[in-house]
Design a protein around this motif. Structure first.
Motif, short mmCIF file in Angstrom:
data_model
loop_
_atom_site.label_atom_id
_atom_site.label_comp_id
_atom_site.label_asym_id
_atom_site.label_seq_id
_atom_site.Cartn_x
_atom_site.Cartn_y
_atom_site.Cartn_z
N ARG A 197 0.83 -1.21 0.00
CA ARG A 197 0.00 0.00 0.00
C ARG A 197 0.86 1.25 0.00
N GLY A 198 1.96 1.21 0.74
CA GLY A 198 2.89 2.34 0.76
C GLY A 198 3.49 2.62 -0.60
N LEU A 199 3.80 1.57 -1.36
CA LEU A 199 4.34 1.74 -2.70
C LEU A 199 3.30 2.40 -3.62
N TYR A 200 2.06 1.96 -3.50
CA TYR A 200 0.99 2.63 -4.26
C TYR A 200 0.87 4.09 -3.81
N GLY A 201 1.02 4.32 -2.52
CA GLY A 201 0.96 5.68 -1.98
C GLY A 201 2.07 6.57 -2.50
N LEU A 202 3.20 5.98 -2.87
CA LEU A 202 4.30 6.75 -3.47
C LEU A 202 4.01 7.12 -4.92
N GLY A 203 2.95 6.54 -5.48
CA GLY A 203 2.56 6.90 -6.84
C GLY A 203 2.72 5.81 -7.87
N PHE A 204 3.14 4.62 -7.46
CA PHE A 204 3.26 3.53 -8.43
C PHE A 204 1.88 3.09 -8.88
N ASP A 205 1.78 2.73 -10.15
CA ASP A 205 0.51 2.27 -10.72
C ASP A 205 0.28 0.79 -10.49
N ALA A 206 1.36 0.06 -10.24
CA ALA A 206 1.26 -1.38 -9.99
C ALA A 206 2.48 -1.81 -9.18
N VAL A 207 2.32 -2.93 -8.50
CA VAL A 207 3.42 -3.54 -7.75
C VAL A 207 3.50 -4.99 -8.20
N TYR A 208 4.69 -5.40 -8.59
CA TYR A 208 4.91 -6.78 -9.04
C TYR A 208 6.15 -7.27 -8.32
N GLU A 209 5.99 -8.24 -7.46
CA GLU A 209 7.09 -8.68 -6.62
C GLU A 209 8.13 -9.49 -7.41
N VAL A 210 9.39 -9.18 -7.18
CA VAL A 210 10.49 -9.88 -7.84
C VAL A 210 10.47 -11.36 -7.45
N ALA A 211 9.93 -11.68 -6.30
CA ALA A 211 9.82 -13.08 -5.88
C ALA A 211 9.04 -13.91 -6.90
N ARG A 212 8.09 -13.28 -7.58
CA ARG A 212 7.34 -14.01 -8.62
C ARG A 212 8.26 -14.38 -9.78
N GLY A 213 9.19 -13.49 -10.11
CA GLY A 213 10.19 -13.79 -11.14
C GLY A 213 11.11 -14.91 -10.68
N ALA A 214 11.47 -14.90 -9.40
CA ALA A 214 12.33 -15.95 -8.85
C ALA A 214 11.63 -17.31 -8.90
N GLU A 215 10.33 -17.32 -8.65
CA GLU A 215 9.57 -18.56 -8.73
C GLU A 215 9.58 -19.10 -10.16
N ALA A 216 9.42 -18.22 -11.14
CA ALA A 216 9.45 -18.64 -12.54
C ALA A 216 10.82 -19.19 -12.91
N VAL A 217 11.88 -18.53 -12.44
CA VAL A 217 13.24 -19.01 -12.71
C VAL A 217 13.45 -20.38 -12.08
N THR A 218 12.95 -20.57 -10.88
CA THR A 218 13.07 -21.88 -10.21
C THR A 218 12.36 -22.96 -11.02
N ARG A 219 11.16 -22.67 -11.51
CA ARG A 219 10.43 -23.66 -12.33
C ARG A 219 11.22 -24.00 -13.59
N LEU A 220 11.78 -22.99 -14.26
CA LEU A 220 12.57 -23.23 -15.47
C LEU A 220 13.82 -24.04 -15.16
N THR A 221 14.47 -23.75 -14.05
CA THR A 221 15.65 -24.50 -13.64
C THR A 221 15.30 -25.96 -13.41
N GLN A 222 14.18 -26.21 -12.76
CA GLN A 222 13.74 -27.58 -12.53
C GLN A 222 13.46 -28.29 -13.85
N GLN A 223 12.87 -27.58 -14.82
CA GLN A 223 12.63 -28.18 -16.14
C GLN A 223 13.93 -28.56 -16.82
#
Length: 176
Positions: A52-78
């Motif tokens: 909420r604080g990030l939105y309060g700073l004026g960001f239009d969206a928040v996308y956590e880098v952890a989601r990218g890390a999860e995708a990288v983990t899945r690709l590594t497992q493949q």
């Protein structure tokens, strides 16, 4: 943490980061918080107030880098599963940080064939965030700036001068 800058006897690294105000050059901005951002707040049990604080700073969206890390983990497992099938034995690739990959690519280029051809988690997150935001809003990708809230000065180098891929999708790196 900046320790690489502090201890390097050759002064090979410097902290080059952007300012949050640099995001004003984009019509829309997406915050890409690193997982370590939440660790800055003692006794935080729910990331919602930080988001909420990030939105309060004026960001239009928040996308956590952890989601990218999860995708990288899945690709590594493949890759690991494919290697096992091809070689008939168990194999394993190392998913090493982009800072170490940069070191290998610049100092030991003959070893780059041993690096998985997968983008760093922040790059995956930035690409997915822009795609998702543009799909939802109908805007053009060039109108959207991704702002990585980074705990590591070395990460700014990776987005300014990418190795192993042509262009970074991270537009701004702000140090946390």
């Amino acid at each position: 943490c900046g320790q690489c800058i502090y201890i390097c006897p050759h002064h090979a690294k410097s902290a080059v980061v952007d300012h949050l105000a640099d995001a004003n050059r984009f019509r829309y901005t997406i915050a890409l918080p690193a997982p370590s951002l939440y660790g800055q707040f003692h006794h935080l049990t729910d990331p919602a107030p930080v988001i909420r604080g990030l939105y309060g700073l004026g960001f239009d969206a928040v996308y956590e880098v952890a989601r990218g890390a999860e995708a990288v983990t899945r690709l590594t497992q493949q890759y690991d599963m494919t290697l096992s099938e091809l070689m008939g034995e168990e194999g394993s690739f190392l998913n090493i940080t982009d800072t170490i990959q940069r070191r290998i690519r610049t100092r030991f280029p003959n070893l780059t064939g041993n690096i998985l051809p997968i983008l760093p988690p922040v790059e995956v997150a930035a690409r997915l965030a822009k795609q998702d935001f543009c799909r939802k809003t109908g805007c053009r990708p060039e109108e959207v700036g991704t702002v990585f809230l980074s705990p590591c000065p070395a990460k700014s180098t990776a987005s300014r001068d990418p190795l192993g891929f042509d262009k970074s999708e991270v537009d701004i790196v702000v140090s946390i």
